[in-house]
Design a protein around this motif. Sequence first.
Motif, PDB file in Angstrom:
ATOM      1  N   ASN A 121      10.303  52.603  15.536  1.00  0.00           N
ATOM      2  CA  ASN A 121      10.444  53.973  15.038  1.00  0.00           C
ATOM      3  C   ASN A 121      11.407  54.765  15.901  1.00  0.00           C
ATOM      4  O   ASN A 121      11.483  54.550  17.116  1.00  0.00           O
ATOM      5  CB  ASN A 121       9.080  54.670  15.023  1.00  0.00           C
ATOM      6  N   GLY A 122      12.122  55.660  15.256  1.00  0.00           N
ATOM      7  CA  GLY A 122      13.024  56.555  15.964  1.00  0.00           C
ATOM      8  C   GLY A 122      12.831  57.971  15.465  1.00  0.00           C
ATOM      9  O   GLY A 122      12.173  58.200  14.440  1.00  0.00           O
ATOM     10  N   ALA A 123      13.383  58.910  16.208  1.00  0.00           N
ATOM     11  CA  ALA A 123      13.263  60.320  15.807  1.00  0.00           C
ATOM     12  C   ALA A 123      14.631  60.969  15.860  1.00  0.00           C
ATOM     13  O   ALA A 123      15.560  60.451  16.487  1.00  0.00           O
ATOM     14  CB  ALA A 123      12.289  61.033  16.745  1.00  0.00           C
ATOM     15  N   GLU A 124      14.724  62.102  15.193  1.00  0.00           N
ATOM     16  CA  GLU A 124      15.951  62.911  15.176  1.00  0.00           C
ATOM     17  C   GLU A 124      17.172  62.094  14.736  1.00  0.00           C
ATOM     18  O   GLU A 124      18.268  62.254  15.265  1.00  0.00           O
ATOM     19  CB  GLU A 124      16.198  63.535  16.550  1.00  0.00           C
ATOM     20  N   GLY A 125      16.935  61.212  13.795  1.00  0.00           N
ATOM     21  CA  GLY A 125      18.047  60.438  13.234  1.00  0.00           C
ATOM     22  C   GLY A 125      18.642  59.430  14.191  1.00  0.00           C
ATOM     23  O   GLY A 125      19.783  59.003  14.016  1.00  0.00           O
ATOM     24  N   PHE A 126      17.875  59.034  15.217  1.00  0.00           N
ATOM     25  CA  PHE A 126      18.396  58.098  16.212  1.00  0.00           C
ATOM     26  C   PHE A 126      17.529  56.852  16.287  1.00  0.00           C
ATOM     27  O   PHE A 126      16.318  56.936  16.528  1.00  0.00           O
ATOM     28  CB  PHE A 126      18.444  58.767  17.590  1.00  0.00           C
ATOM     29  N   LEU A 127      18.140  55.712  16.060  1.00  0.00           N
ATOM     30  CA  LEU A 127      17.446  54.438  16.241  1.00  0.00           C
ATOM     31  C   LEU A 127      18.497  53.359  16.456  1.00  0.00           C
ATOM     32  O   LEU A 127      19.358  53.136  15.599  1.00  0.00           O
ATOM     33  CB  LEU A 127      16.573  54.109  15.019  1.00  0.00           C
ATOM     34  N   VAL A 128      18.465  52.733  17.607  1.00  0.00           N
ATOM     35  CA  VAL A 128      19.446  51.674  17.881  1.00  0.00           C
ATOM     36  C   VAL A 128      18.725  50.353  18.109  1.00  0.00           C
ATOM     37  O   VAL A 128      17.598  50.310  18.595  1.00  0.00           O
ATOM     38  CB  VAL A 128      20.355  52.000  19.088  1.00  0.00           C
ATOM     39  N   MET A 129      19.380  49.290  17.720  1.00  0.00           N
ATOM     40  CA  MET A 129      18.829  47.930  17.862  1.00  0.00           C
ATOM     41  C   MET A 129      19.831  47.098  18.674  1.00  0.00           C
ATOM     42  O   MET A 129      20.541  46.255  18.114  1.00  0.00           O
ATOM     43  CB  MET A 129      18.635  47.299  16.482  1.00  0.00           C
ATOM     44  N   PRO A 130      19.921  47.326  19.984  1.00  0.00           N
ATOM     45  CA  PRO A 130      20.916  46.576  20.780  1.00  0.00           C
ATOM     46  C   PRO A 130      20.712  45.065  20.653  1.00  0.00           C
ATOM     47  O   PRO A 130      19.586  44.583  20.770  1.00  0.00           O
ATOM     48  CB  PRO A 130      20.638  47.033  22.218  1.00  0.00           C
ATOM     49  N   GLY A 131      21.785  44.351  20.392  1.00  0.00           N
ATOM     50  CA  GLY A 131      21.719  42.890  20.296  1.00  0.00           C
ATOM     51  C   GLY A 131      21.303  42.364  18.944  1.00  0.00           C
ATOM     52  O   GLY A 131      21.334  41.153  18.718  1.00  0.00           O
TER      53      GLY A 131
END
Lengths: 363, 214
Positions: B102-112
């Motif tokens: 889950n992410g908030a404020e329109g931010f979610l990164v999936m490094p790798g």
Amino acid sequence: MMNKRMKDSRFLVIIAAGFMLIFFFCFPFAAGAEEHEAEFMPWSGYWWPFNNGGLSTGVGYRGHPAPLEKYELLENGTYPGALTEWYNERYYDPEAPDWYGLCGEWAMAACIEKYEILPSVEDGIVFRVGDKKGLLTMAHDNNYIERADGSRPEIFHYWLLNFIKDKGEAFVADLSTGGEVWCYPIYKYVMESTLSGNIESVSVIISHAKDNVPPDYMGTESRQEGYTYDIFLNATGEIIGGEWTGASVSYHPEKLLYPLEVRPACPYLDYEEVVRLARSRDDELEALGQVAQIAPGTYNLILLDGDDYKISCLPGNVISMGVEKLPGSSEDITCVVLDSNGHEVESLILDHQDQRVNFVIPH
Amino acid sequence: MRKKLMYAFLVSICLMTALCAGAGFAQGRESMIRILSEYRESGSIPGSSKIWEIRLVQISEGKRLISFYSETSEDPLCSLVISSSGNMNAVAWQGKNGRRKNGAEGFLVMPGYPVPCDLVPVFAEDNVRVFEEKTEAGGRVFISRYQVSSKAISLDEARENNWVRGEFFGPFDLRMVTVVDRQGRLVVRQLWPLNAQWWIYEETLDRQSRVIDQ
């Protein structure tokens, strides 16, 4: 007004609290020890170096027909064909550095293909363990892979906990520091840690399957590596970073990989067919009953359990039999040839690996 | 008179039906973007390229579903659900095998992660913000801190850096959003036309991706 006794006890409490604080910050204490293992132990396999091109040339393995040629022979009735040509074009390079090969692909296959790989015969073609592992390795050369930077200890720590402890899954790590890449499937860890303030010092021993085994090796030959690192905690004990310590500063994992979806790059290799082949075992005569009647001819047979064959011979016929005990085959093989009266004509025992015996029986 | 009434009634029924259908279409309408990702060579593993289909659909008021398909797969490799409420954009990511984040404020990164599914907030002004992400494993909590910066980019600059091809002619209000980790290492950067539904160029340590069909 405070009496002396109360003052003394307050003083003692302060001393005790101070001592506790000194103890907390100066003396590390055990944060815990744990051991976890993946539900399936990845199998050892060969990394098929590019400068040999062994999957199409058989160099470093058993010559021709090589694993890809056997696949073509089974599927198309002939070899070499488009599959071996494709492989030669993409991977076979006699000038390639020694370490170039399919170690990452083998390691992913060893994590994902969770079944025992045994030899079998199809249409008279013997698919040995090395053939099957080679084909599976090729089938994993274009996977969708999740990657992470294993050179950061907090990320390595997260992968150990997330994959092995929580999911019971092995994952792949490049354990070679420097320019070369040597990937292995990690399936177990034993971890101890001590806490000192906001630093947790971790000592971990990981177990991985080896890749420098003969291609026909059955099962898992394991190797252990040890690493030490500190992980940094915030005030509530959450992990915010880390750094390698001791010898692990210069020797530690690099890339971490986990396959999300299997995809062979080669259009001439069908993954489902490779898996079917890899899962098959033994030979076609197994289904015929306890004693298989065979006509004169040449047979490639697999001995995974007790097998009995009966062949009708005429005076002057010669029976030629070759028996081979493959690497990883743990039990002794006993061969007995009886005549029609049940009298023993010939017998032999193969009791060490890679042992081959040929014998000829004039009738 | 009776005929006229009947006619008006039929026309109104037809109009209502068309409006309802139109509204339903607007809500469930799917748009698709095709992305070409080029993956860098790594050790003995040759570089490769893959085409992704990104399907965007408005599933309800303030809720969007973005699904990521490979060219050959009928099932998405992962999906994002973005729920907008006021200025808060909650993001829920789901991958294969039930994995969630889950992410908030329109931010979610999936490094790798191999799929170009990172989502970043696009600020209208040049700005730098810090996002913190908590992940759990083995009973421990791991905190990742990311710095997100947004910068206006001219079309010439985008062309010079090969972020857009020469044939690209707008929109011209472009912003480059760059995400770096605690050590300042690049996690992802994305070139967004302002108010667009998806980026046109993206770059991570492993790959470069660009829109090829929209």
